[in-house]
Design a protein around this motif. Sequence first.
Motif, PDB file in Angstrom:
ATOM      1  N   LYS A   2     -10.294  -7.422   4.915  1.00  0.00           N
ATOM      2  CA  LYS A   2      -9.254  -7.608   5.921  1.00  0.00           C
ATOM      3  C   LYS A   2      -7.972  -8.079   5.240  1.00  0.00           C
ATOM      4  CE  LYS A   2      -8.097  -9.965  10.128  1.00  0.00           C
ATOM      5  NZ  LYS A   2      -8.453 -10.963  11.106  1.00  0.00           N
ATOM      6  N   VAL A   3      -6.877  -7.363   5.498  1.00  0.00           N
ATOM      7  CA  VAL A   3      -5.586  -7.721   4.914  1.00  0.00           C
ATOM      8  C   VAL A   3      -4.747  -8.366   5.997  1.00  0.00           C
ATOM      9  CG1 VAL A   3      -3.496  -6.828   3.864  1.00  0.00           C
ATOM     10  CG2 VAL A   3      -5.695  -5.853   3.251  1.00  0.00           C
ATOM     11  N   SER A   4      -4.272  -9.557   5.732  1.00  0.00           N
ATOM     12  CA  SER A   4      -3.408 -10.266   6.673  1.00  0.00           C
ATOM     13  C   SER A   4      -2.113 -10.619   5.958  1.00  0.00           C
ATOM     14  CB  SER A   4      -4.107 -11.535   7.176  1.00  0.00           C
ATOM     15  OG  SER A   4      -3.249 -12.245   8.014  1.00  0.00           O
ATOM     16  N   LEU A   5      -1.004 -10.135   6.473  1.00  0.00           N
ATOM     17  CA  LEU A   5       0.277 -10.415   5.842  1.00  0.00           C
ATOM     18  C   LEU A   5       0.728 -11.843   6.117  1.00  0.00           C
ATOM     19  CD1 LEU A   5       2.128  -7.084   6.581  1.00  0.00           C
ATOM     20  CD2 LEU A   5       0.905  -7.763   4.535  1.00  0.00           C
ATOM     21  N   PHE A   6       0.480 -12.328   7.315  1.00  0.00           N
ATOM     22  CA  PHE A   6       0.854 -13.682   7.704  1.00  0.00           C
ATOM     23  C   PHE A   6      -0.307 -14.321   8.448  1.00  0.00           C
ATOM     24  CE2 PHE A   6       5.111 -11.689   7.727  1.00  0.00           C
ATOM     25  CZ  PHE A   6       5.766 -12.561   6.865  1.00  0.00           C
ATOM     26  N   THR A  78       5.118   4.580   5.125  1.00  0.00           N
ATOM     27  CA  THR A  78       5.510   4.265   3.753  1.00  0.00           C
ATOM     28  C   THR A  78       5.759   2.772   3.574  1.00  0.00           C
ATOM     29  OG1 THR A  78       6.512   6.446   3.551  1.00  0.00           O
ATOM     30  CG2 THR A  78       7.174   4.811   1.941  1.00  0.00           C
ATOM     31  N   ALA A  79       6.480   2.160   4.515  1.00  0.00           N
ATOM     32  CA  ALA A  79       6.750   0.722   4.426  1.00  0.00           C
ATOM     33  C   ALA A  79       5.455  -0.078   4.502  1.00  0.00           C
ATOM     34  CB  ALA A  79       7.709   0.296   5.537  1.00  0.00           C
ATOM     35  N   SER A  80       4.565   0.314   5.392  1.00  0.00           N
ATOM     36  CA  SER A  80       3.275  -0.377   5.506  1.00  0.00           C
ATOM     37  C   SER A  80       2.474  -0.249   4.215  1.00  0.00           C
ATOM     38  CB  SER A  80       2.461   0.183   6.664  1.00  0.00           C
ATOM     39  OG  SER A  80       3.130  -0.027   7.866  1.00  0.00           O
ATOM     40  N   PHE A  81       2.465   0.941   3.652  1.00  0.00           N
ATOM     41  CA  PHE A  81       1.746   1.156   2.401  1.00  0.00           C
ATOM     42  C   PHE A  81       2.307   0.266   1.304  1.00  0.00           C
ATOM     43  CE2 PHE A  81       1.428   3.300  -1.712  1.00  0.00           C
ATOM     44  CZ  PHE A  81       0.048   3.327  -1.844  1.00  0.00           C
ATOM     45  N   TRP A  82       3.639   0.186   1.214  1.00  0.00           N
ATOM     46  CA  TRP A  82       4.273  -0.627   0.189  1.00  0.00           C
ATOM     47  C   TRP A  82       3.890  -2.098   0.331  1.00  0.00           C
ATOM     48  CZ3 TRP A  82       6.784  -0.399  -4.294  1.00  0.00           C
ATOM     49  CH2 TRP A  82       7.431  -1.539  -4.719  1.00  0.00           C
ATOM     50  N   VAL A  83       4.016  -2.616   1.540  1.00  0.00           N
ATOM     51  CA  VAL A  83       3.759  -4.043   1.774  1.00  0.00           C
ATOM     52  C   VAL A  83       2.277  -4.370   1.582  1.00  0.00           C
ATOM     53  CG1 VAL A  83       3.817  -5.859   3.527  1.00  0.00           C
ATOM     54  CG2 VAL A  83       5.771  -4.324   3.267  1.00  0.00           C
ATOM     55  N   ILE A  84       1.405  -3.570   2.169  1.00  0.00           N
ATOM     56  CA  ILE A  84      -0.030  -3.876   2.098  1.00  0.00           C
ATOM     57  C   ILE A  84      -0.584  -3.666   0.695  1.00  0.00           C
ATOM     58  CG2 ILE A  84      -2.289  -3.108   2.927  1.00  0.00           C
ATOM     59  CD1 ILE A  84      -1.009  -2.797   5.683  1.00  0.00           C
ATOM     60  N   ARG A  86       0.886  -4.329  -2.069  1.00  0.00           N
ATOM     61  CA  ARG A  86       1.198  -5.553  -2.833  1.00  0.00           C
ATOM     62  C   ARG A  86       0.235  -6.680  -2.473  1.00  0.00           C
ATOM     63  NH1 ARG A  86       5.657  -6.722  -5.575  1.00  0.00           N
ATOM     64  NH2 ARG A  86       5.691  -8.841  -4.724  1.00  0.00           N
ATOM     65  N   VAL A  87      -0.079  -6.811  -1.195  1.00  0.00           N
ATOM     66  CA  VAL A  87      -0.998  -7.863  -0.759  1.00  0.00           C
ATOM     67  C   VAL A  87      -2.379  -7.626  -1.346  1.00  0.00           C
ATOM     68  CG1 VAL A  87      -2.135  -8.877   1.256  1.00  0.00           C
ATOM     69  CG2 VAL A  87       0.314  -8.386   1.321  1.00  0.00           C
ATOM     70  N   ARG A  88      -2.824  -6.388  -1.355  1.00  0.00           N
ATOM     71  CA  ARG A  88      -4.150  -6.073  -1.911  1.00  0.00           C
ATOM     72  C   ARG A  88      -4.234  -6.353  -3.400  1.00  0.00           C
ATOM     73  NH1 ARG A  88      -5.671  -0.669   1.438  1.00  0.00           N
ATOM     74  NH2 ARG A  88      -6.429  -1.776   3.261  1.00  0.00           N
ATOM     75  N   ARG A  89      -3.104  -6.265  -4.101  1.00  0.00           N
ATOM     76  CA  ARG A  89      -3.096  -6.585  -5.537  1.00  0.00           C
ATOM     77  C   ARG A  89      -2.955  -8.076  -5.780  1.00  0.00           C
ATOM     78  NH1 ARG A  89       1.344  -2.281  -7.094  1.00  0.00           N
ATOM     79  NH2 ARG A  89       2.375  -3.776  -5.791  1.00  0.00           N
ATOM     80  N   ALA A  91      -0.322  -9.941  -4.804  1.00  0.00           N
ATOM     81  CA  ALA A  91       1.083 -10.360  -4.824  1.00  0.00           C
ATOM     82  C   ALA A  91       1.524 -10.696  -3.402  1.00  0.00           C
ATOM     83  CB  ALA A  91       1.957  -9.248  -5.395  1.00  0.00           C
ATOM     84  N   SER A  92       2.620 -11.399  -3.302  1.00  0.00           N
ATOM     85  CA  SER A  92       3.139 -11.701  -1.966  1.00  0.00           C
ATOM     86  C   SER A  92       3.785 -10.444  -1.385  1.00  0.00           C
ATOM     87  CB  SER A  92       4.154 -12.836  -2.029  1.00  0.00           C
ATOM     88  OG  SER A  92       5.264 -12.444  -2.804  1.00  0.00           O
ATOM     89  N   PRO A  93       3.776 -10.308  -0.071  1.00  0.00           N
ATOM     90  CA  PRO A  93       4.385  -9.117   0.525  1.00  0.00           C
ATOM     91  C   PRO A  93       5.886  -9.086   0.263  1.00  0.00           C
ATOM     92  CG  PRO A  93       3.729 -10.661   2.227  1.00  0.00           C
ATOM     93  CD  PRO A  93       3.235 -11.206   0.932  1.00  0.00           C
ATOM     94  N   SER A  94       6.406  -7.917  -0.047  1.00  0.00           N
ATOM     95  CA  SER A  94       7.835  -7.755  -0.308  1.00  0.00           C
ATOM     96  C   SER A  94       8.405  -6.802   0.728  1.00  0.00           C
ATOM     97  CB  SER A  94       8.060  -7.191  -1.708  1.00  0.00           C
ATOM     98  OG  SER A  94       9.421  -6.893  -1.893  1.00  0.00           O
ATOM     99  N   TYR A  95       9.340  -7.297   1.498  1.00  0.00           N
ATOM    100  CA  TYR A  95       9.973  -6.474   2.525  1.00  0.00           C
ATOM    101  C   TYR A  95      11.308  -5.929   2.048  1.00  0.00           C
ATOM    102  CZ  TYR A  95       6.430  -8.835   5.193  1.00  0.00           C
ATOM    103  OH  TYR A  95       5.237  -9.322   5.620  1.00  0.00           O
TER     104      TYR A  95
END
Length: 121
Positions: A2-6, A78-84, A86-89, A91-95
């Motif tokens: 489960k990936v949670s950005l916040f 594309t934006a979701s892929f980019w942000v998620i 980074r989280v999966r690796r 790293a903190s999410p980058s917007y």
Amino acid sequence: MKVSLFEPSEVFLPKNLVNWSALCFASGAVNAGALAACRRLITHITGIATRIGADVGQWNLLAEYALVFTAFFVGALTASFWVISRVRRGASPSYFVPLATVSLILCLLYTSPSPRDRTRS
């Protein structure tokens, strides 16, 4: 996984005000640009769906709406892929990158000559 950005308790923290403000500005810029370019107000995806229903039979308009919907969908994906990613690796999410990309595309579209300008000269 489960990936949670916040965490729910972090969403409304003052440190996120810049992110939320940038998203609001970007959506407002897209709305203003669509109004200036198309002389039609496209405020959100449900608005596009309403316009499709109202303009049935006008194939040029339906093609434009399909293009806007496709651009929205591809951009969101594309934006979701980019942000998620980074989280999966870890790293903190980058917007910044998705927002900067949208800003760059809008600036390029704004500064490019329109077909109407070419026919007037």
